[in-house]
Design an enzyme around this catalytic site. Structure first.
Site, PDB file in Angstrom:
ATOM      1  N   PHE A 158       0.804  -1.226   0.000  1.00  0.00           N
ATOM      2  CA  PHE A 158       0.000   0.000   0.000  1.00  0.00           C
ATOM      3  C   PHE A 158       0.838   1.278   0.000  1.00  0.00           C
ATOM      4  O   PHE A 158       0.338   2.345  -0.332  1.00  0.00           O
ATOM      5  CB  PHE A 158      -0.934   0.009   1.231  1.00  0.00           C
ATOM      6  CG  PHE A 158      -0.257   0.479   2.487  1.00  0.00           C
ATOM      7  CD1 PHE A 158      -0.237   1.835   2.824  1.00  0.00           C
ATOM      8  CD2 PHE A 158       0.401  -0.408   3.342  1.00  0.00           C
ATOM      9  CE1 PHE A 158       0.404   2.275   3.971  1.00  0.00           C
ATOM     10  CE2 PHE A 158       1.050   0.035   4.476  1.00  0.00           C
ATOM     11  CZ  PHE A 158       1.049   1.376   4.793  1.00  0.00           C
ATOM     12  N   CYS A 291       9.680   1.461   3.543  1.00  0.00           N
ATOM     13  CA  CYS A 291      10.549   0.368   3.989  1.00  0.00           C
ATOM     14  C   CYS A 291      11.959   0.884   4.220  1.00  0.00           C
ATOM     15  O   CYS A 291      12.773   0.196   4.819  1.00  0.00           O
ATOM     16  CB  CYS A 291      10.547  -0.768   2.975  1.00  0.00           C
ATOM     17  SG  CYS A 291      11.355  -0.298   1.456  1.00  0.00           S
ATOM     18  N   GLU A 396       9.014  -3.763  13.298  1.00  0.00           N
ATOM     19  CA  GLU A 396       8.624  -2.734  12.323  1.00  0.00           C
ATOM     20  C   GLU A 396       7.334  -2.054  12.782  1.00  0.00           C
ATOM     21  O   GLU A 396       6.299  -2.710  12.900  1.00  0.00           O
ATOM     22  CB  GLU A 396       8.414  -3.365  10.933  1.00  0.00           C
ATOM     23  CG  GLU A 396       8.072  -2.326   9.883  1.00  0.00           C
ATOM     24  CD  GLU A 396       8.011  -2.894   8.463  1.00  0.00           C
ATOM     25  OE1 GLU A 396       7.429  -3.973   8.262  1.00  0.00           O
ATOM     26  OE2 GLU A 396       8.540  -2.224   7.547  1.00  0.00           O
TER      27      GLU A 396
HETATM   28  P1  NAD Z   1       1.258  -6.660   3.013  1.00  0.00           P
HETATM   29  O1  NAD Z   1       2.217  -7.778   3.124  1.00  0.00           O
HETATM   30  O2  NAD Z   1       0.140  -6.590   3.988  1.00  0.00           O
HETATM   31  O3  NAD Z   1       0.571  -6.670   1.559  1.00  0.00           O
HETATM   32  C1  NAD Z   1       1.329  -6.739   0.376  1.00  0.00           C
HETATM   33  C2  NAD Z   1       0.497  -7.404  -0.713  1.00  0.00           C
HETATM   34  O4  NAD Z   1       0.229  -8.760  -0.342  1.00  0.00           O
HETATM   35  C3  NAD Z   1      -0.853  -6.731  -0.931  1.00  0.00           C
HETATM   36  O5  NAD Z   1      -1.111  -6.682  -2.310  1.00  0.00           O
HETATM   37  C4  NAD Z   1      -1.833  -7.629  -0.190  1.00  0.00           C
HETATM   38  O6  NAD Z   1      -3.102  -7.643  -0.800  1.00  0.00           O
HETATM   39  C5  NAD Z   1      -1.181  -8.994  -0.262  1.00  0.00           C
HETATM   40  N1  NAD Z   1      -1.381  -9.819   0.958  1.00  0.00           N
HETATM   41  C6  NAD Z   1      -1.369  -9.367   2.240  1.00  0.00           C
HETATM   42  N2  NAD Z   1      -1.516 -10.417   3.087  1.00  0.00           N
HETATM   43  C7  NAD Z   1      -1.606 -11.536   2.333  1.00  0.00           C
HETATM   44  C8  NAD Z   1      -1.771 -12.922   2.628  1.00  0.00           C
HETATM   45  N3  NAD Z   1      -1.842 -13.378   3.872  1.00  0.00           N
HETATM   46  N4  NAD Z   1      -1.837 -13.786   1.594  1.00  0.00           N
HETATM   47  C9  NAD Z   1      -1.730 -13.360   0.322  1.00  0.00           C
HETATM   48  N5  NAD Z   1      -1.586 -12.054  -0.008  1.00  0.00           N
HETATM   49  C10 NAD Z   1      -1.527 -11.140   0.977  1.00  0.00           C
HETATM   50  O7  NAD Z   1       2.121  -5.306   3.031  1.00  0.00           O
HETATM   51  P2  NAD Z   1       1.564  -3.826   3.112  1.00  0.00           P
HETATM   52  O8  NAD Z   1       1.054  -3.561   4.483  1.00  0.00           O
HETATM   53  O9  NAD Z   1       0.678  -3.524   1.954  1.00  0.00           O
HETATM   54  O10 NAD Z   1       2.920  -3.002   2.886  1.00  0.00           O
HETATM   55  C11 NAD Z   1       3.767  -2.609   3.923  1.00  0.00           C
HETATM   56  C12 NAD Z   1       4.947  -3.541   4.052  1.00  0.00           C
HETATM   57  O11 NAD Z   1       5.689  -3.555   2.820  1.00  0.00           O
HETATM   58  C13 NAD Z   1       5.950  -3.092   5.107  1.00  0.00           C
HETATM   59  O12 NAD Z   1       6.370  -4.224   5.816  1.00  0.00           O
HETATM   60  C14 NAD Z   1       7.100  -2.503   4.302  1.00  0.00           C
HETATM   61  O13 NAD Z   1       8.345  -2.519   4.951  1.00  0.00           O
HETATM   62  C15 NAD Z   1       7.080  -3.382   3.100  1.00  0.00           C
HETATM   63  N6  NAD Z   1       7.736  -2.761   1.950  1.00  0.00           N
HETATM   64  C16 NAD Z   1       8.939  -3.259   1.559  1.00  0.00           C
HETATM   65  C17 NAD Z   1       9.620  -2.666   0.507  1.00  0.00           C
HETATM   66  C18 NAD Z   1      10.947  -3.191   0.059  1.00  0.00           C
HETATM   67  O14 NAD Z   1      11.369  -2.883  -1.048  1.00  0.00           O
HETATM   68  N7  NAD Z   1      11.643  -3.988   0.862  1.00  0.00           N
HETATM   69  C19 NAD Z   1       9.053  -1.566  -0.152  1.00  0.00           C
HETATM   70  C20 NAD Z   1       7.810  -1.101   0.271  1.00  0.00           C
HETATM   71  C21 NAD Z   1       7.160  -1.708   1.328  1.00  0.00           C
END
Ligand code: NAD
Length: 496
Positions: A158, A291, A396
């Site tokens: 997101f 992140c 985090e």
């Molecule tokens: P999230 O893991 O909740 O969701 C990411 C994606 O996975 C979304 O499209 C969501 O619909 C899907 N998803 C979520 N839970 C799932 C499940 N149990 N099964 C299948 N699909 C699922 O992450 P978020 O809250 O959207 O994003 C924030 C996180 O992303 C933070 O931890 C941040 O550090 C990380 N992030 C990492 C980077 C990087 O490059 N390392 C960059 C941006 C964000």
């Protein structure tokens, strides 16, 4: 200051983009709420697995002729897209602010970073050239052809709704693959606008598909026999335990960029004013939802006077950050994405107090400029006397919370950062070349900042990560993305 005009003016039900058509979903429809105004700005479907299957089928059908399109001709579509992105730069930036809450300048930065990946992918005719060796044995030549593989799934988080799919998709299609993108259902609008611009650029139907939704779509991608690989960006539990694991089981190549807990090491010989300026954006930019956001400030040395003066300045500048709706250009920090996330951050603040850290600046109550409801707003929070074993020092939080720790020397600063399970982006502030070298050499972190609060690497460099922040081998962006989206086909020929 007057608000900029909103880009999204009416509430529409978002459609999926499948095989070049805008298709209504049969799935449940949920609201997308602007976290600053609390108004619904769009409605998004939680698509079904049949809808994912249709997108994969369209991508599979498009693949043979897209693959056979010369790389230079594929690049021309990307050049056209790049022009359209520039023309619509301000509009797509405002969409991001409306759906996510970040300030308009943060959105403009995100738009630019996304476009840069399209620009780099425009170099595909040279980026995917192969290698040739004559006479590897008598009368035998050998060469490598970087070959596209088919259909890739792109799963986004997101926090950077526009940019993150652009870390992957331009390289995937430039190399001759077709993609199915699943945006975060919390922020689907900018990806819808991007797909409209892809359509306007004239990409053949099926090359670029978007299916909105949640777990059903993700799980469908992970299991789908026609999807050859996945790029995922999101939290560690999803990336490691769901995406990376299942891709291993189903034999897909994968990039999983995950969560973070980033340490900023501050040496007593740093340039104080520049360090504090970097801290403001690094801890509180994007409301701490990056992140690469700094989370822990580690101040080195036992000089109490330095520490006190430094922290007084940090607190003073932090307390003057202007909070409000990001479409007001004077706003310096927007809301967090939704009230659930705000609740999570508030729980961490309560935990920090219980753990014995000293609450130096309390962001739990907040003065929101412009009188917007405080539902998703938080002020910046600063804890002193935090330790690396406290939850606020190790997990985090993903919000505008700074935990300040003191250590005796650089060795200890590196040790505590390295002991944390994450390894995404750690930085040092110092005027000593020796300290900088020692830090960058010993730190177990994929992205390292020296006198800079870390931002996403430029598009020609990989977006790296170590430990619980990254699962895979190759990374998104630049040459590594080109490698990821192609397989080296090795041809050996005997010349009779
Ligand atoms: P999230 O893991 O909740 O969701 C990411 C994606 O996975 C979304 O499209 C969501 O619909 C899907 N998803 C979520 N839970 C799932 C499940 N149990 N099964 C299948 N699909 C699922 O992450 P978020 O809250 O959207 O994003 C924030 C996180 O992303 C933070 O931890 C941040 O550090 C990380 N992030 C990492 C980077 C990087 O490059 N390392 C960059 C941006 C964000």
């Amino acid at each position: 200051m007057a608000l900029l005009e909103e880009a999204i003016k009416e509430v529409k039900i978002i459609k999926n983009f499948i095989g070049g058509e805008w298709v209504e979903s049969k799935g449940e429809i949920i609201d997308v709420v602007n976290p600053a105004t609390c108004q619904t700005i769009a409605r998004v479907p939680i698509s079904t697995s049949e809808e994912l299957d249709a997108a994969v089928e369209a991508a599979k059908e498009a693949f043979p002729s897209w693959r056979a399109t010369p790389p230079l001709a594929r690049a021309r579509y990307l050049f056209t897209l790049k022009e359209l992105l520039e023309e619509n730069f301000e509009e797509v930036s405002r969409i991001q602010t409306q759906e996510h809450g970040k300030t308009i300048d943060e959105s403009r930065g995100e738009t630019r970073r996304g476009i840069e990946n399209v620009e780099v992918a425009c170099g595909i005719p040279t980026l995917m050239q192969g290698d040739y060796s004559e006479d590897v044995a008598t009368g035998i030549d050998e060469w490598i052809i970087p070959t596209p593989l088919g259909v890739f799934g792109i799963i986004a988080p997101f926090n950077f709704p526009w940019m993150i799919p652009l870390w992957s998709a331009p390289y995937a299609v430039a190399t001759g693959n077709c993609v199915v993108i699943k945006p975060s259902s919390e922020v689907p609008n900018s990806q819808t606008r991007l797909a409209e611009l892809v359509e306007e650029a004239g990409f053949p139907p099926g090359v670029w598909n978007v299916v909105n939704g949640g777990r059903t779509v993700v799980n469908g991608m992970l299991d789908h026999p026609e999807i050859v690989g996945i790029t995922f960006v999101g939290s560690t539990p999803t990336g490691r335990d769901v995406v990376y694991k299942r891709c291993g089981e189903t034999g897909k190549r994968v990039i999983a960029q995950c969560g973070a807990k980033n340490f900023m090491t501050i040496m007593p010989d740093c340039d104080v004013d520049r360090t504090i300026a970097a801290m403001m954006t690094s801890f509180f930019g994007n409301t701490g939802q990056r992140c690469l956001s700094a989370a822990n400030a580690v101040i080195v040395g036992d000089d109490d006077t330095f520490y006190k003066n430094f922290m007084d300045k940090v607190v003073d500048q932090t307390s003057r950050i202007k909070i409000g709706y990001g479409l007001d250009e004077s706003t310096q920090m927007g809301p967090v994405r939704d009230k659930g996330k705000k609740g999570n951050i508030l729980r961490y603040i309560e935990t920090g107090i219980k753990e014995g850290a000293k609450l130096r600046l309390d962001g739990r109550t907040v003065n929101v400029a412009g009188g917007y409801p405080d539902t998703c707003f938080l002020g910046p929070t600063i804890f002193e006397e935090a330790t690396p074993d406290m939850k606020i020092g190790s997990e985090e939080i993903f919000g505008p919370v700074m935990s300040v720790m003191r250590v005796k020397d650089l060795t200890e600063a590196i040790e505590i950062a390295n002991a944390n399970p994450f390894g995404n982006g750690n930085s040092i502030f110092t005027t000593s070349g020796k300290s900088a070298r020692e830090f960058q050499y010993n730190i177990t972190s994929g992205n390292v900042g020296i006198n800079i609060g870390i931002t996403a690497p430029i598009a020609t460099f990989p977006f790296s990560g170590m430990k619980d922040s990254f699962f895979g081998v190759l990374h998104t962006q630049g040459k590594e993305a080109v490698r990821f989206f192609t397989e080296s086909k090795v041809v050996i020929q005997r010349w009779f």
